[in-house]
Design an enzyme around this catalytic site. Structure first.
Site, PDB file in Angstrom:
ATOM      1  N   SER A  13     -95.364 -47.837 -65.159  1.00 53.98           N
ATOM      2  CA  SER A  13     -95.551 -46.396 -65.027  1.00 53.98           C
ATOM      3  C   SER A  13     -96.032 -45.800 -66.354  1.00 53.98           C
ATOM      4  O   SER A  13     -97.043 -46.232 -66.894  1.00 53.98           O
ATOM      5  CB  SER A  13     -94.238 -45.753 -64.545  1.00 53.98           C
ATOM      6  OG  SER A  13     -94.407 -44.415 -64.186  1.00 53.98           O
ATOM      7  N   ARG A  19     -85.515 -33.746 -61.014  1.00 55.96           N
ATOM      8  CA  ARG A  19     -85.256 -35.158 -60.740  1.00 55.96           C
ATOM      9  C   ARG A  19     -85.315 -35.457 -59.247  1.00 55.96           C
ATOM     10  O   ARG A  19     -85.829 -36.509 -58.834  1.00 55.96           O
ATOM     11  CB  ARG A  19     -83.878 -35.544 -61.291  1.00 55.96           C
ATOM     12  CG  ARG A  19     -83.537 -37.019 -61.108  1.00 55.96           C
ATOM     13  CD  ARG A  19     -84.574 -37.908 -61.776  1.00 55.96           C
ATOM     14  NE  ARG A  19     -84.148 -39.309 -61.785  1.00 55.96           N
ATOM     15  CZ  ARG A  19     -84.831 -40.278 -62.345  1.00 55.96           C
ATOM     16  NH1 ARG A  19     -85.981 -40.021 -62.936  1.00 55.96           N
ATOM     17  NH2 ARG A  19     -84.384 -41.513 -62.317  1.00 55.96           N
ATOM     18  N   ASP A  69     -96.667 -48.045 -53.265  1.00 55.47           N
ATOM     19  CA  ASP A  69     -96.605 -47.066 -54.356  1.00 55.47           C
ATOM     20  C   ASP A  69     -97.686 -46.010 -54.128  1.00 55.47           C
ATOM     21  O   ASP A  69     -98.868 -46.272 -54.276  1.00 55.47           O
ATOM     22  CB  ASP A  69     -96.820 -47.769 -55.695  1.00 55.47           C
ATOM     23  CG  ASP A  69     -96.693 -46.834 -56.893  1.00 55.47           C
ATOM     24  OD1 ASP A  69     -96.494 -45.619 -56.705  1.00 55.47           O
ATOM     25  OD2 ASP A  69     -96.793 -47.336 -58.032  1.00 55.47           O
ATOM     26  N   HIS A  83     -93.013 -46.644 -55.866  1.00 50.14           N
ATOM     27  CA  HIS A  83     -93.283 -46.700 -57.298  1.00 50.14           C
ATOM     28  C   HIS A  83     -92.177 -47.427 -58.057  1.00 50.14           C
ATOM     29  O   HIS A  83     -92.428 -48.089 -59.056  1.00 50.14           O
ATOM     30  CB  HIS A  83     -93.452 -45.284 -57.839  1.00 50.14           C
ATOM     31  CG  HIS A  83     -93.853 -45.233 -59.278  1.00 50.14           C
ATOM     32  ND1 HIS A  83     -94.977 -45.865 -59.764  1.00 50.14           N
ATOM     33  CD2 HIS A  83     -93.270 -44.622 -60.353  1.00 50.14           C
ATOM     34  CE1 HIS A  83     -95.083 -45.645 -61.066  1.00 50.14           C
ATOM     35  NE2 HIS A  83     -94.060 -44.905 -61.443  1.00 50.14           N
ATOM     36  N   ASP A  84     -90.955 -47.321 -57.579  1.00 49.38           N
ATOM     37  CA  ASP A  84     -89.821 -47.972 -58.244  1.00 49.38           C
ATOM     38  C   ASP A  84     -89.857 -49.490 -58.135  1.00 49.38           C
ATOM     39  O   ASP A  84     -88.992 -50.171 -58.704  1.00 49.38           O
ATOM     40  CB  ASP A  84     -88.500 -47.462 -57.656  1.00 49.38           C
ATOM     41  CG  ASP A  84     -87.974 -46.242 -58.392  1.00 49.38           C
ATOM     42  OD1 ASP A  84     -88.568 -45.866 -59.422  1.00 49.38           O
ATOM     43  OD2 ASP A  84     -86.968 -45.658 -57.939  1.00 49.38           O
TER      44      ASP A  84
END
Length: 382
Positions: free
Chosen positions: A157, A227, A322, A355-356
């Site tokens: 990232s 968040r 992602d 994405h994680d």
């Protein structure tokens, strides 16, 4: 819990602090009179100093990449699955360095640090930093550690952006660049997500223009919302649906606005947990650095031109689910490298983690990293 005596763990670790007394000019024109960087190291630097790997953290990461500080620690470092004896980033072979970036909130000089000019926290007066500022400060740390050239610079990232920037700013100091779930610059949609997240913080009544430290408060609501929004973009629809679906916390609808669905409960938990450990001003800085990242900007908009001077070899990794940094964005980097006639390996990993996924242990991903880094180790004699 993985105990420190586990042969695959780096064990107990200790954070270190590097203090730099020389003024540090930033790309935006400001100058920090002096600063410190928190870092950790794992493994042993060989006699040739050729086996060092730099790990660049993402938006909410820090220098605590692997291991534990005490036996009571609930969680190890954020990439413990990847780093340790016998793991892909093998600390029996590599000397691994993790750094908390300038502007951070885990010990490196940042908005919550004391401004020597006032004796109070920097707060709103802490200048905006960009990815190249981080790379320049990391290079100073490398000099301090006696590392002239990294065997590899690795990041996911925002960390992948730093790895890529290393090959532009210090082309001769990187043998291999591994950029994972990243992009050569943000899309308009990604900038928009960041702006909404920042506005959640900026409009929190407890923000006080960034000087909330003096008021003894934290813009918790804004940071929590930022968040929660960010976390949604880090997950995939498939992954979120598989884990939570439309499951209710209790029988039947409550006809109100509490946490009725499991996904709501999860997001609020993540927001609360994050607001307990992260600084709002640092969140603003990190997202702005993401927005500004564009290494081609000073090369007439040409990424191949920006990468022309580097002799590094590249591994670019993307994940199918992602959508925050989609595989198409990684392919832009690959195309630029091919146009610049640079050696590059590209892998697109099937994953439901969104994405994680760069933090997960999907078997094809771990095998890929292990195989590539074994070649790096052989190349540098590690």
């Amino acid at each position: 819990m993985t105990e420190p005596h586990d042969p695959s763990s780096v064990g107990f670790v200790t954070a270190q602090c590097a203090v730099f007394d020389d003024p540090f000019p930033l790309q935006g024109g400001a100058v920090i009179p002096h600063y410190q960087l928190m870092y950790e190291t794992y493994g042993t630097l060989n006699a040739e100093r050729s086996n060092a790997i730099l790990i660049c953290h993402a938006l909410s990461g820090n220098h605590h990449v692997a291991g534990r500080y005490t036996a009571e620690d609930k969680y190890p470092g954020w990439w413990d699955s990847m780093i340790g004896p016998g793991k892909p980033i093998d600390t029996n072979r590599f000397f691994v360095v993790g750094v908390n970036n300038l502007g951070g909130c885990h010990g490196s000089t940042g908005p919550s640090s004391i401004d020597p000019a006032t004796g109070r926290p920097w707060g709103s007066k802490f200048p905006v930093v960009v990815v190249n500022d981080w790379v320049q400060s990391q290079a100073r740390l490398a000099d301090r550690l006696g590392i002239e050239r990294w065997a590899a610079v690795i990041g996911g990232s925002l960390g992948g952006m730093q790895a890529l920037r290393w090959t532009v700013t210090f082309p001769q100091r990187v043998r291999h660049c591994i950029t994972i779930a990243s992009a050569p610059k943000l899309t308009a949609q990604n900038i928009a997500f960041n702006d909404v997240a920042r506005n959640a913080i900026l409009t929190d009544p407890d923000f006080h223009g960034g000087d909330y430290y003096a008021h003894g408060v934290v813009p918790r609501r804004g940071l929590r919302l930022a968040r929660m929004l960010g976390h949604i973009t880090y997950l995939s629809d498939e992954g979120m649906g598989g884990k939570f679906g439309r499951t209710l916390k209790s029988d039947g609808y409550q006809f109100g606005y509490g946490t009725e669905f499991e996904i709501e409960s999860y997001l609020r938990y993540q927001g609360d947990r994050f607001a307990d450990v992260f600084d709002a001003n640092t969140y603003l800085l990190m997202t702005k650095a993401l927005d500004y990242f564009d290494p081609a900007r000073h090369f007439g908009g040409s990424l191949p031109a920006a990468l022309a001077a580097t002799p590094a070899r590249f591994l670019v990794v993307a994940f199918t689910s992602d959508w925050r940094f989609s595989p198409e964005r990684s392919k832009e980097t690959v195309k630029a490298l091919l146009d610049a006639k640079k050696p590059v390996t590209y892998a697109e990993i099937e994953s439901v983690h969104g994405h994680d996924a760069f933090l997960m242990t999907d078997e094809p991903y771990m095998r890929l990293m292990d195989a590539y880094l074994k070649r790096v180790a052989e190349e540098v004699g590690a």
